[in-house]
Design a protein around this motif. Structure first.
Motif, PDB file in Angstrom:
ATOM      1  N   ARG A  13       0.838  -1.206   0.000  1.00 31.59           N
ATOM      2  CA  ARG A  13       0.000   0.000   0.000  1.00 31.59           C
ATOM      3  C   ARG A  13       0.871   1.254   0.000  1.00 31.59           C
ATOM      4  N   THR A  14       1.933   1.248   0.806  1.00 36.04           N
ATOM      5  CA  THR A  14       2.831   2.396   0.852  1.00 36.04           C
ATOM      6  C   THR A  14       3.506   2.630  -0.488  1.00 36.04           C
ATOM      7  N   VAL A  15       3.985   1.543  -1.109  1.00 37.80           N
ATOM      8  CA  VAL A  15       4.625   1.661  -2.419  1.00 37.80           C
ATOM      9  C   VAL A  15       3.630   2.199  -3.452  1.00 37.80           C
ATOM     10  N   GLY A  16       2.408   1.707  -3.405  1.00 42.30           N
ATOM     11  CA  GLY A  16       1.387   2.174  -4.329  1.00 42.30           C
ATOM     12  C   GLY A  16       1.079   3.649  -4.153  1.00 42.30           C
ATOM     13  N   LEU A  17       0.996   4.104  -2.898  1.00 40.37           N
ATOM     14  CA  LEU A  17       0.729   5.520  -2.633  1.00 40.37           C
ATOM     15  C   LEU A  17       1.885   6.404  -3.089  1.00 40.37           C
ATOM     16  N   ILE A  18       3.121   5.915  -2.899  1.00 38.34           N
ATOM     17  CA  ILE A  18       4.284   6.676  -3.351  1.00 38.34           C
ATOM     18  C   ILE A  18       4.291   6.789  -4.870  1.00 38.34           C
ATOM     19  N   LEU A  19       3.999   5.692  -5.557  1.00 37.38           N
ATOM     20  CA  LEU A  19       3.954   5.723  -7.016  1.00 37.38           C
ATOM     21  C   LEU A  19       2.833   6.640  -7.505  1.00 37.38           C
ATOM     22  N   GLY A 252      -4.404  16.927  -8.377  1.00 42.64           N
ATOM     23  CA  GLY A 252      -4.058  15.543  -8.058  1.00 42.64           C
ATOM     24  C   GLY A 252      -2.809  15.454  -7.216  1.00 42.64           C
ATOM     25  N   LEU A 253      -1.859  16.374  -7.425  1.00 35.76           N
ATOM     26  CA  LEU A 253      -0.648  16.383  -6.613  1.00 35.76           C
ATOM     27  C   LEU A 253      -0.984  16.650  -5.154  1.00 35.76           C
ATOM     28  N   GLY A 254      -1.815  17.657  -4.910  1.00 34.22           N
ATOM     29  CA  GLY A 254      -2.211  17.948  -3.538  1.00 34.22           C
ATOM     30  C   GLY A 254      -2.955  16.788  -2.893  1.00 34.22           C
ATOM     31  N   PHE A 255      -3.847  16.169  -3.654  1.00 32.21           N
ATOM     32  CA  PHE A 255      -4.612  15.038  -3.122  1.00 32.21           C
ATOM     33  C   PHE A 255      -3.714  13.843  -2.840  1.00 32.21           C
ATOM     34  N   SER A 256      -2.767  13.549  -3.740  1.00 33.89           N
ATOM     35  CA  SER A 256      -1.885  12.397  -3.558  1.00 33.89           C
ATOM     36  C   SER A 256      -0.940  12.609  -2.382  1.00 33.89           C
ATOM     37  N   GLU A 257      -0.482  13.849  -2.184  1.00 29.64           N
ATOM     38  CA  GLU A 257       0.362  14.146  -1.030  1.00 29.64           C
ATOM     39  C   GLU A 257      -0.411  13.927   0.267  1.00 29.64           C
ATOM     40  N   PHE A 258      -1.627  14.431   0.303  1.00 25.20           N
ATOM     41  CA  PHE A 258      -2.457  14.253   1.499  1.00 25.20           C
ATOM     42  C   PHE A 258      -2.725  12.781   1.761  1.00 25.20           C
ATOM     43  N   LEU A 259      -3.013  12.031   0.705  1.00 24.01           N
ATOM     44  CA  LEU A 259      -3.291  10.611   0.864  1.00 24.01           C
ATOM     45  C   LEU A 259      -2.065   9.874   1.379  1.00 24.01           C
TER      46      LEU A 259
END
Length: 365
Positions: A13-19, A252-259
């Protein structure tokens, strides 16, 4: 056993969120440079992106209100103008100058110079007593400064005008993130949620950047065949589509950082940001033709050592002395959104409690 399975799932999950975060962060870097090759209106592009972010954040707030049944925070005019506007104006200048610099410099030089924002963030944080003085900070400053000097020394693709722009953006970025930290630590304002912060920041950012746009690009854009004097519909639709893609990437960048922060920790975002810069330079040298000498690579390595030491210090102090060194956001090339969440990991009390291990949580300061 459940422990290895949970550990594997958490790691995946962490790897997926980083990608997922890399897709938007790296994508918007190359998007900006690509767009600036044929569309020489960076301030207008920034205004369009800010407008899209405001619309998407407003839509997200409406969706969250309908889903939870709870109203979202709306600041009064007094607090909005006095406490939000300084942060918004600093953010607008940081973003505008960063995008503007892509007209003159390579992705490699931009990425390296933008890393110097850590120095200005440290300076203003110490000045406002948001950071604790530490002798290791001197080493951080020396490493990053020496690395930046080595990277730009006798560079074949060096451009002084673009370098000054992005260095000024880094300086303003130091003011911006320090003000953002102060803004989001004020619990009475209720802007700890990044969607609410984006919603309130964008209008003043647009107003603050608009006069600069009129002065530098207004007349040229009004006579450009790409937008206002277009003779065919298809080029106009293509321009609007490409600009909209950038706005979606920025949101999307802001959302992905928050996630990423909410599901892991702020330390994970900081570490992944270091590897992101390595990926950007490798891709820039292979795809964009950026030329880097051995001295440039050594300078970049020295700068990364300084940034890594800074990240290590934040991790050490957050575990041993509480949240004294706070997360000051990522160095995204387009819209570095206010990510000032101090994440922490909840560890299992014993091996027997592995099945009941709690998920990572985030403290919204």
């Amino acid at each position: 056993m459940a422990c290895p399975v949970q550990f594997t799932c958490r790691a995946l999950r962490t790897v997926g969120l980083i990608l997922f975060y890399y897709v938007f962060s790296i994508g918007i870097t190359f998007y900006n440079k690509w767009l600036m090759k044929g569309f020489h209106y960076p301030l207008f592009m920034t205004l369009v992106h800010l407008s899209i972010i405001f619309c998407l954040s407003a839509l997200t707030r409406w969706t969250m209100r309908c889903w939870t049944g709870k109203p979202r925070i709306v600041l009064g005019w007094k607090d909005y103008l006095r406490k939000v506007s300084p942060t918004a104006l600093a953010t607008a200048l940081d973003v505008g100058l960063s995008n503007w610099s892509f007209l003159f410099i390579t992705i490699s030089l931009y990425t390296m110079t933008k890393s110097s924002s850590v120095l200005f963030i440290l300076f203003f944080s110490l000045f406002l007593k948001l950071e604790e003085p530490n002798p290791f900070l001197i080493l951080v400053v020396l490493l990053i400064s020496c690395g930046l000097f080595m990277f730009t020394f006798e560079s074949t693709q060096f451009n002084l005008e673009g370098f000054i722009m992005v260095l000024l953006a880094s300086f303003i970025g130091g003011i911006r993130w320090t003000l953002t930290q102060v803004l989001m630590q004020k619990a009475e304002l209720g802007l700890q949620n990044p969607i609410d912060a984006m919603y309130h920041l964008q209008p003043i950012m647009i107003i603050g950047l608009f006069p600069l746009f009129l002065y530098n690009e207004g007349l040229s854009l009004s006579t450009s065949e790409k937008l206002f004097r277009v003779t065919e519909l298809s080029p106009l639709l293509y321009s609007l589509f490409t600009l909209s893609v950038g706005g979606a990437l920025a949101f999307g960048l802001g959302f992905s950082e928050f996630l990423l922060v909410s599901r892991t920790s702020s330390l994970t975002l900081s570490i992944s940001g270091i590897f992101k810069e390595v990926c950007i330079l490798l891709l820039a040298s292979s795809l964009m033709g950026d030329k880097l000498s051995l001295l440039n690579w050594l300078g970049f390595a020295v700068c990364l050592c300084g940034i890594s030491l800074h990240v290590g210090l934040k991790a050490y102090y957050s575990k041993n002395k509480g949240p004294s060194l706070r997360q000051l956001g990522s160095k995204s090339p387009e819209l570095e959104l206010p990510l000032l969440w101090q994440g922490r990991d909840q560890r299992e009390d014993s091996a027997d409690d592995c099945n009941d291990a709690e998920e990572h949580e985030i403290n919204l300061h």
